[in-house]
Design a protein around this motif. Structure first.
Motif, PDB file in Angstrom:
ATOM      1  N   ILE A   1      11.168   1.086  -3.113  1.00 47.85           N
ATOM      2  CA  ILE A   1      11.227   2.228  -2.192  1.00 47.85           C
ATOM      3  C   ILE A   1      12.265   3.229  -2.681  1.00 47.85           C
ATOM      4  O   ILE A   1      13.407   2.873  -2.938  1.00 47.85           O
ATOM      5  CB  ILE A   1      11.618   1.732  -0.785  1.00 47.85           C
ATOM      6  CG1 ILE A   1      10.666   0.626  -0.347  1.00 47.85           C
ATOM      7  CG2 ILE A   1      11.633   2.864   0.215  1.00 47.85           C
ATOM      8  CD1 ILE A   1      11.152  -0.115   0.855  1.00 47.85           C
TER       9      ILE A   1
ATOM     10  N   ILE B   1       5.722   9.598   4.218  1.00 45.88           N
ATOM     11  CA  ILE B   1       4.626   8.663   3.960  1.00 45.88           C
ATOM     12  C   ILE B   1       3.376   9.478   3.652  1.00 45.88           C
ATOM     13  O   ILE B   1       2.888  10.232   4.492  1.00 45.88           O
ATOM     14  CB  ILE B   1       4.349   7.756   5.181  1.00 45.88           C
ATOM     15  CG1 ILE B   1       5.642   7.072   5.640  1.00 45.88           C
ATOM     16  CG2 ILE B   1       3.260   6.737   4.869  1.00 45.88           C
ATOM     17  CD1 ILE B   1       6.192   6.077   4.669  1.00 45.88           C
TER      18      ILE B   1
ATOM     19  N   TYR C   1       1.209   2.428  -0.273  1.00 42.06           N
ATOM     20  CA  TYR C   1       1.032   1.056   0.180  1.00 42.06           C
ATOM     21  C   TYR C   1       2.101   0.699   1.218  1.00 42.06           C
ATOM     22  O   TYR C   1       3.271   1.033   1.052  1.00 42.06           O
ATOM     23  CB  TYR C   1       1.112   0.085  -0.994  1.00 42.06           C
ATOM     24  CG  TYR C   1      -0.153   0.047  -1.798  1.00 42.06           C
ATOM     25  CD1 TYR C   1      -1.030  -1.020  -1.713  1.00 42.06           C
ATOM     26  CD2 TYR C   1      -0.494   1.120  -2.615  1.00 42.06           C
ATOM     27  CE1 TYR C   1      -2.206  -1.038  -2.418  1.00 42.06           C
ATOM     28  CE2 TYR C   1      -1.665   1.113  -3.335  1.00 42.06           C
ATOM     29  CZ  TYR C   1      -2.524   0.033  -3.242  1.00 42.06           C
ATOM     30  OH  TYR C   1      -3.700   0.024  -3.934  1.00 42.06           O
ATOM     31  N   LEU C   2       1.671   0.010   2.268  1.00 39.81           N
ATOM     32  CA  LEU C   2       2.576  -0.438   3.324  1.00 39.81           C
ATOM     33  C   LEU C   2       2.434  -1.947   3.479  1.00 39.81           C
ATOM     34  O   LEU C   2       1.323  -2.466   3.597  1.00 39.81           O
ATOM     35  CB  LEU C   2       2.241   0.240   4.654  1.00 39.81           C
ATOM     36  CG  LEU C   2       2.281   1.777   4.678  1.00 39.81           C
ATOM     37  CD1 LEU C   2       1.795   2.283   6.026  1.00 39.81           C
ATOM     38  CD2 LEU C   2       3.683   2.300   4.384  1.00 39.81           C
ATOM     39  N   LYS C   3       3.564  -2.648   3.479  1.00 38.47           N
ATOM     40  CA  LYS C   3       3.539  -4.087   3.706  1.00 38.47           C
ATOM     41  C   LYS C   3       3.965  -4.363   5.146  1.00 38.47           C
ATOM     42  O   LYS C   3       4.906  -3.755   5.647  1.00 38.47           O
ATOM     43  CB  LYS C   3       4.479  -4.790   2.729  1.00 38.47           C
ATOM     44  CG  LYS C   3       4.421  -6.321   2.836  1.00 38.47           C
ATOM     45  CD  LYS C   3       5.128  -7.002   1.692  1.00 38.47           C
ATOM     46  CE  LYS C   3       6.623  -6.875   1.808  1.00 38.47           C
ATOM     47  NZ  LYS C   3       7.344  -7.693   0.812  1.00 38.47           N
TER      48      LYS C   3
ATOM     49  N   LYS D   1       5.844  -5.909   7.898  1.00 36.06           N
ATOM     50  CA  LYS D   1       7.136  -6.597   8.013  1.00 36.06           C
ATOM     51  C   LYS D   1       7.207  -7.396   9.314  1.00 36.06           C
ATOM     52  O   LYS D   1       7.744  -8.493   9.359  1.00 36.06           O
ATOM     53  CB  LYS D   1       8.247  -5.550   7.960  1.00 36.06           C
ATOM     54  CG  LYS D   1       9.665  -6.086   8.072  1.00 36.06           C
ATOM     55  CD  LYS D   1      10.657  -4.935   7.993  1.00 36.06           C
ATOM     56  CE  LYS D   1      12.090  -5.403   8.143  1.00 36.06           C
ATOM     57  NZ  LYS D   1      13.032  -4.250   8.111  1.00 36.06           N
TER      58      LYS D   1
ATOM     59  N   ILE E   1      -0.723  -6.298   2.897  1.00 31.59           N
ATOM     60  CA  ILE E   1      -0.518  -4.961   2.330  1.00 31.59           C
ATOM     61  C   ILE E   1      -1.742  -4.103   2.631  1.00 31.59           C
ATOM     62  O   ILE E   1      -2.880  -4.538   2.428  1.00 31.59           O
ATOM     63  CB  ILE E   1      -0.274  -5.040   0.812  1.00 31.59           C
ATOM     64  CG1 ILE E   1       1.021  -5.798   0.535  1.00 31.59           C
ATOM     65  CG2 ILE E   1      -0.202  -3.652   0.195  1.00 31.59           C
ATOM     66  CD1 ILE E   1       1.270  -6.104  -0.927  1.00 31.59           C
TER      67      ILE E   1
ATOM     68  N   PHE F   1      -2.201   3.310   3.205  1.00 29.39           N
ATOM     69  CA  PHE F   1      -2.087   4.311   4.264  1.00 29.39           C
ATOM     70  C   PHE F   1      -3.022   5.497   4.010  1.00 29.39           C
ATOM     71  O   PHE F   1      -3.113   6.004   2.897  1.00 29.39           O
ATOM     72  CB  PHE F   1      -0.637   4.809   4.335  1.00 29.39           C
ATOM     73  CG  PHE F   1      -0.410   5.960   5.287  1.00 29.39           C
ATOM     74  CD1 PHE F   1      -0.274   7.263   4.813  1.00 29.39           C
ATOM     75  CD2 PHE F   1      -0.342   5.739   6.656  1.00 29.39           C
ATOM     76  CE1 PHE F   1      -0.067   8.311   5.681  1.00 29.39           C
ATOM     77  CE2 PHE F   1      -0.137   6.787   7.529  1.00 29.39           C
ATOM     78  CZ  PHE F   1      -0.001   8.083   7.046  1.00 29.39           C
TER      79      PHE F   1
ATOM     80  N   PHE G   1       9.804   1.794  10.631  1.00 30.76           N
ATOM     81  CA  PHE G   1      10.380   1.046   9.524  1.00 30.76           C
ATOM     82  C   PHE G   1      10.783  -0.373   9.914  1.00 30.76           C
ATOM     83  O   PHE G   1      11.169  -1.177   9.066  1.00 30.76           O
ATOM     84  CB  PHE G   1      11.576   1.813   8.939  1.00 30.76           C
ATOM     85  CG  PHE G   1      11.156   3.101   8.282  1.00 30.76           C
ATOM     86  CD1 PHE G   1      11.268   4.309   8.971  1.00 30.76           C
ATOM     87  CD2 PHE G   1      10.632   3.102   7.020  1.00 30.76           C
ATOM     88  CE1 PHE G   1      10.857   5.500   8.376  1.00 30.76           C
ATOM     89  CE2 PHE G   1      10.226   4.288   6.422  1.00 30.76           C
ATOM     90  CZ  PHE G   1      10.333   5.492   7.098  1.00 30.76           C
TER      91      PHE G   1
ATOM     92  N   PHE H   1       6.846  -1.714   9.149  1.00 29.05           N
ATOM     93  CA  PHE H   1       6.283  -1.597   7.803  1.00 29.05           C
ATOM     94  C   PHE H   1       7.378  -1.452   6.745  1.00 29.05           C
ATOM     95  O   PHE H   1       8.434  -0.882   7.000  1.00 29.05           O
ATOM     96  CB  PHE H   1       5.364  -0.384   7.700  1.00 29.05           C
ATOM     97  CG  PHE H   1       4.195  -0.405   8.633  1.00 29.05           C
ATOM     98  CD1 PHE H   1       4.221   0.313   9.820  1.00 29.05           C
ATOM     99  CD2 PHE H   1       3.064  -1.128   8.324  1.00 29.05           C
ATOM    100  CE1 PHE H   1       3.150   0.301  10.688  1.00 29.05           C
ATOM    101  CE2 PHE H   1       1.970  -1.138   9.178  1.00 29.05           C
ATOM    102  CZ  PHE H   1       2.019  -0.433  10.372  1.00 29.05           C
TER     103      PHE H   1
ATOM    104  N   PRO I   1       7.400   0.454   3.191  1.00 33.61           N
ATOM    105  CA  PRO I   1       6.593   1.282   2.274  1.00 33.61           C
ATOM    106  C   PRO I   1       6.800   0.850   0.827  1.00 33.61           C
ATOM    107  O   PRO I   1       7.912   0.510   0.424  1.00 33.61           O
ATOM    108  CB  PRO I   1       7.138   2.694   2.499  1.00 33.61           C
ATOM    109  CG  PRO I   1       7.997   2.608   3.723  1.00 33.61           C
ATOM    110  CD  PRO I   1       8.491   1.206   3.796  1.00 33.61           C
TER     111      PRO I   1
ATOM    112  N   LYS J   1       6.162   2.565  -2.530  1.00 27.73           N
ATOM    113  CA  LYS J   1       5.807   3.888  -3.045  1.00 27.73           C
ATOM    114  C   LYS J   1       5.013   3.775  -4.329  1.00 27.73           C
ATOM    115  O   LYS J   1       5.327   2.979  -5.200  1.00 27.73           O
ATOM    116  CB  LYS J   1       7.070   4.717  -3.281  1.00 27.73           C
ATOM    117  CG  LYS J   1       6.788   6.177  -3.611  1.00 27.73           C
ATOM    118  CD  LYS J   1       8.084   6.937  -3.814  1.00 27.73           C
ATOM    119  CE  LYS J   1       7.799   8.376  -4.196  1.00 27.73           C
ATOM    120  NZ  LYS J   1       9.035   9.118  -4.470  1.00 27.73           N
TER     121      LYS J   1
END
Length: 776
Positions: free
Chosen positions: A695, A704, A709-711, A713, A727, A730, A765, A768, A770, A772
């Motif tokens: 990130i 964003i 890609y967003l994981k 959390k 994952i 977005f 946050f 998710f 992010p 990048k």
């Protein structure tokens, strides 16, 4: 004067505007189930009638789902459609379902009208649709621009549809119909919606020795004395009989859609095991599932001891089933698995009265039937085979009927043959290929997670093959040891490719077909004698070509690449394949004389043969100890679960390993040009690169961007089925930031919803992480 009838399937990718288009035509929104209205997803095939008085023409508009989990309803519509209206959103263009529909309608010779919807949007682009069409066909199709919102293009579409009217005068033809749905009416019970494929049907007539048409009505409830080809009507039988959607009637027999037609090709992909402790509620649960089978095809269930095994196309289809169950009963989901192919573990024979049969395993979802080795078969051959096939919940089986005079004897003979041997389940590998750069100290985690190194360049670029279930752990370790600086690209296997691989012996030959993202299909041939003389080779050529016809079916012309192991029969099989696939008829006389190297020959397709498909390339693969390796994997249960038999199709499993080695690039030589560097080969074979990195400079929601890609959390704050560590890609936020739009890594569109108390702008946050994208 009798009404003329035309059946129009309205189909396309999810959210491309099918239901809105129908609403614009008839002034009625077709979706009516709670799940459809709550989720905005059509799940079942519906018939909406539109009468054009001036033309005395009744249009039966078949509204179909777009989501892949309800693909069975689309297939059901294709079985009865006179015309396909292929709906394509002007702002999205061709998508996965679009290509599938186009391909199937073309195969079935159904006329296609292409409708571009949402053309009022500023980013709608008709040129993109035209370009995609030019890529897949040279034929010109009607292309109509519409906007349901502004009601433009609708009249033009209706006028175009009328050109495809079919003249239906052969009412004396044999009666055939297909079951399209059910309707319940108080005082009558279940009415069956049927589409008449040919001939004529009358009230009070018997369709076989037991079943009589007690009553018949039009869809709007008018009593009918008779109905004709092309019409959709409702019938009430004298006996309450259960039929699967897609079941076809012909000559007094009912053939399940799971056995014949396009519905038989739809592959169930997931299994859910549910437990209902209360015996009364258990019985209610079974009744609910039986009723749901009257709404959606392509799901099935059976009782496994005290639990129910529900087999579905995917999670969304299960959500529909789950919601309907939860309205009346409570239950617990105790397990979920990827569904494999259930078949038999070896060949077997069985007898019963007049019937004698041979059966063999099939490693894809298909029932194939022959009579004494020939594809010509009797109707009772199909009925008897399918009865046994369904009774044992099989997904793949080949039946050769040596003798048999009725379906009962054939079914009993197959059942006896199955009972002699074991049922097995083939499970897929779902490995992930990654490329890693700018990292030197990677070998400890390669060893820790048992990762295959496919290729390592001089400047420390790595291609790695990682087991799917270990990818998340591997990724976390990679980010930790690199302090978040490792650059990693994920490769998806090209889903349009079809690969055939062969393990060649001198008497035993194993075959493997890897197609799209489905499970590998396995087949094997045992010759009567070794191919050590001219007579034996000629006999073997005939035998193997016949087996290949059966194994490949319609897939033959779609094969892209062929991997042949360099075993003792490689020369023989390569020359056979050159002839079988018609690879350069003017080069057939060139024989392969070196098992270590194929002659450098530029094969060209026969100039006299006009074909849309290219001939496949043949690769020779190093298969050292492959068969021994296959036995080793079998004994450990790594390739096949529930099997410990050394004798099980060793050569077929060896062919699967050859295919995997070929995909990795372990190729000795190819005929077009010298072997490419593995780097280029993997790039060519694996379509689409997706980049991850640490990130940087992500401070708020406005940083964003689409494609990032967003994981997940923290999944506790979600109102969607996602797990911690998943994952997603977005694509945008919903209105007022009340939802998030994304794609899964496999390309499926999803909408992520949040718990009602969540303030997304503040808590984003916390939910998710992010990842990048790397700047390309």
């Amino acid at each position: 004067m009798k009404k003329r009838v035309l059946n129009i399937l309205i189909a396309g990718h999810s959210q491309h505007g099918k239901s809105s288009l129908i609403n614009a035509i008839v002034g009625k929104f077709p979706d009516n189930l709670d799940f459809e209205l709550n989720h905005g997803t059509t799940v079942s095939l519906k018939v909406i009638q539109f009468y054009i008085k001036k033309e005395n023409l009744l249009l039966n508009l078949l509204d179909s789902p777009g989501h892949i989990d309800f693909q069975g309803s689309i297939a059901l519509g294709l079985e009865f459609a006179d015309v396909l209206v292929l709906v394509i959103s002007g702002n999205d263009g061709f998508q996965a379902r679009t290509y599938w529909l186009f391909e199937k309608a073309t195969e079935m010779q159904i006329p296609i009208i292409i409708v571009a919807t949402k053309m009022d949007l500023s980013n709608a682009n008709i040129k993109r649709i035209e370009k995609e069409l030019d890529k897949i066909t040279t034929r010109k199709y009607p292309l109509i621009e519409t906007s349901a919102k502004k009601h433009t293009g609708i009249e033009n579409l209706i006028n175009k549809i009328q050109f495809y009217f079919k003249n239906r005068e052969k009412y004396d033809s044999e009666l055939q119909f297909i079951i399209l749905g059910y309707d319940y009416k108080k005082g009558l019970g279940d009415l069956i919606n049927i589409g008449i494929i040919s001939g004529m049907i009358k009230t009070n007539s018997f369709v076989n020795e037991q079943l009589r048409i007690k009553r018949m009505t039009s869809l709007d409830g008018k009593t009918l004395e008779m109905a004709f080809e092309g019409e959709i009507v409702q019938i009430l039988l004298n006996i309450n009989k259960k039929f699967d959607l897609g079941t076809k009637y012909h000559k007094g027999n009912f053939l399940s859609g799971k056995i014949v037609g396009l519905l038989s090709e739809i592959q169930l992909r997931k299994e859910y095991y549910i437990h209902i402790s209360d015996p009364l509620k258990f019985k209610i649960g079974i009744e609910i599932l039986e009723n749901l089978k009257k709404i959606i095809p392509s799901f099935s269930f059976y009782i496994d001891k005290k639990d129910i095994n529900i087999q579905v196309l995917g999670d969304v289809q299960f959500d529909f089933i789950k919601e309907n169950l939860e309205k009346l009963i409570s239950f617990k989901i105790i397990d979920t698995k990827i569904k494999g192919i259930i078949t038999i573990n070896k060949k077997s024979m069985g007898r019963s009265n007049s019937a004698k049969v041979k059966i063999a395993p099939r490693f894809r979802k298909i029932l194939t039937i022959t009579r004494n080795g020939n594809i010509d078969k009797k109707i009772y051959d199909i009925l008897g085979s399918s009865a046994a096939y369904e009774a044992f919940h099989l997904d793949g089986l080949h039946v050769d009927i040596i003798s048999g005079k009725n379906e009962d004897d054939i079914a009993q003979a197959i059942a006896k043959a199955i009972e002699k041997i074991k049922l097995i389940k083939i499970i897929p590998y779902q490995d992930i290929i990654v490329k890693i750069e700018k990292l030197h100290d990677i070998f400890p985690i390669i060893e820790k997670y048992n990762v295959d190194v496919l290729y390592q360049s001089n400047n420390n670029s790595f291609f790695l093959q990682i087991k799917n279930k270990q990818f998340e752990l591997f990724f976390n370790s990679l980010m930790k040891i690199s302090d978040g600086k490792a650059e990693i690209s994920l490769f998806n296997f090209d889903q349009t490719g079809r690969i055939l691989s062969i393990d060649p012996g001198t008497r035993h030959f194993g075959f493997c077909l890897i197609e799209k993202s489905e499970l590998p299909s396995l087949w094997y041939v045992n010759l009567k004698s070794k191919i050590d003389n001219v007579k034996a080779r000629l006999s073997a050529i005939t035998h193997i070509k016949k087996e290949l016809d059966l194994f490949l079916g319609n897939e033959k012309e779609l094969i892209n690449k062929i991997f042949v192991g360099n075993g003792p029969g490689s020369n023989f099989i390569i020359n056979l394949l050159v002839d079988y696939f018609d690879i350069s008829s003017n080069k057939k006389e060139e024989k392969i004389n070196n098992t270590e190297k194929l002659n450098k020959t530029k094969y060209k397709s026969n100039s006299q043969k006009q074909s849309y498909f290219k001939v496949p390339e043949i690769f020779l693969v190093d298969e050292y100890k492959t068969t021994k390796e296959a036995i080793f994997h079998l004994q450990r249960g790594e390739l096949v679960s529930e099997v410990r038999s050394k004798g099980f199709v060793d050569h077929a499993i060896a062919a699967l390993l050859i295919a995997k080695r070929g995909i990795k690039g372990e190729v000795i030589e190819i005929e077009h040009e010298p072997l490419k560097q593995l780097y280029d080969y993997v790039i060519e074979q694996y379509a689409g690169t997706y980049s991850f990195s640490s990130i940087h400079n992500i401070n708020n929601l406005y940083d964003i961007s689409p494609g990032m890609y967003l994981k997940i959390k923290n999944n506790d704050k979600l109102d969607s089925k996602l797990n911690k560590g998943d994952i997603v890609v977005f694509t945008g936020f919903g209105s007022s930031f009340d939802s998030l739009h994304a794609n899964t890594l496999s390309g499926n569109k999803i909408i992520i919803k949040f718990q009602s108390n969540i303030k997304l702008k503040k808590e984003f946050f916390d939910i998710f992480v992010p990842l990048k994208q790397k700047n390309e």
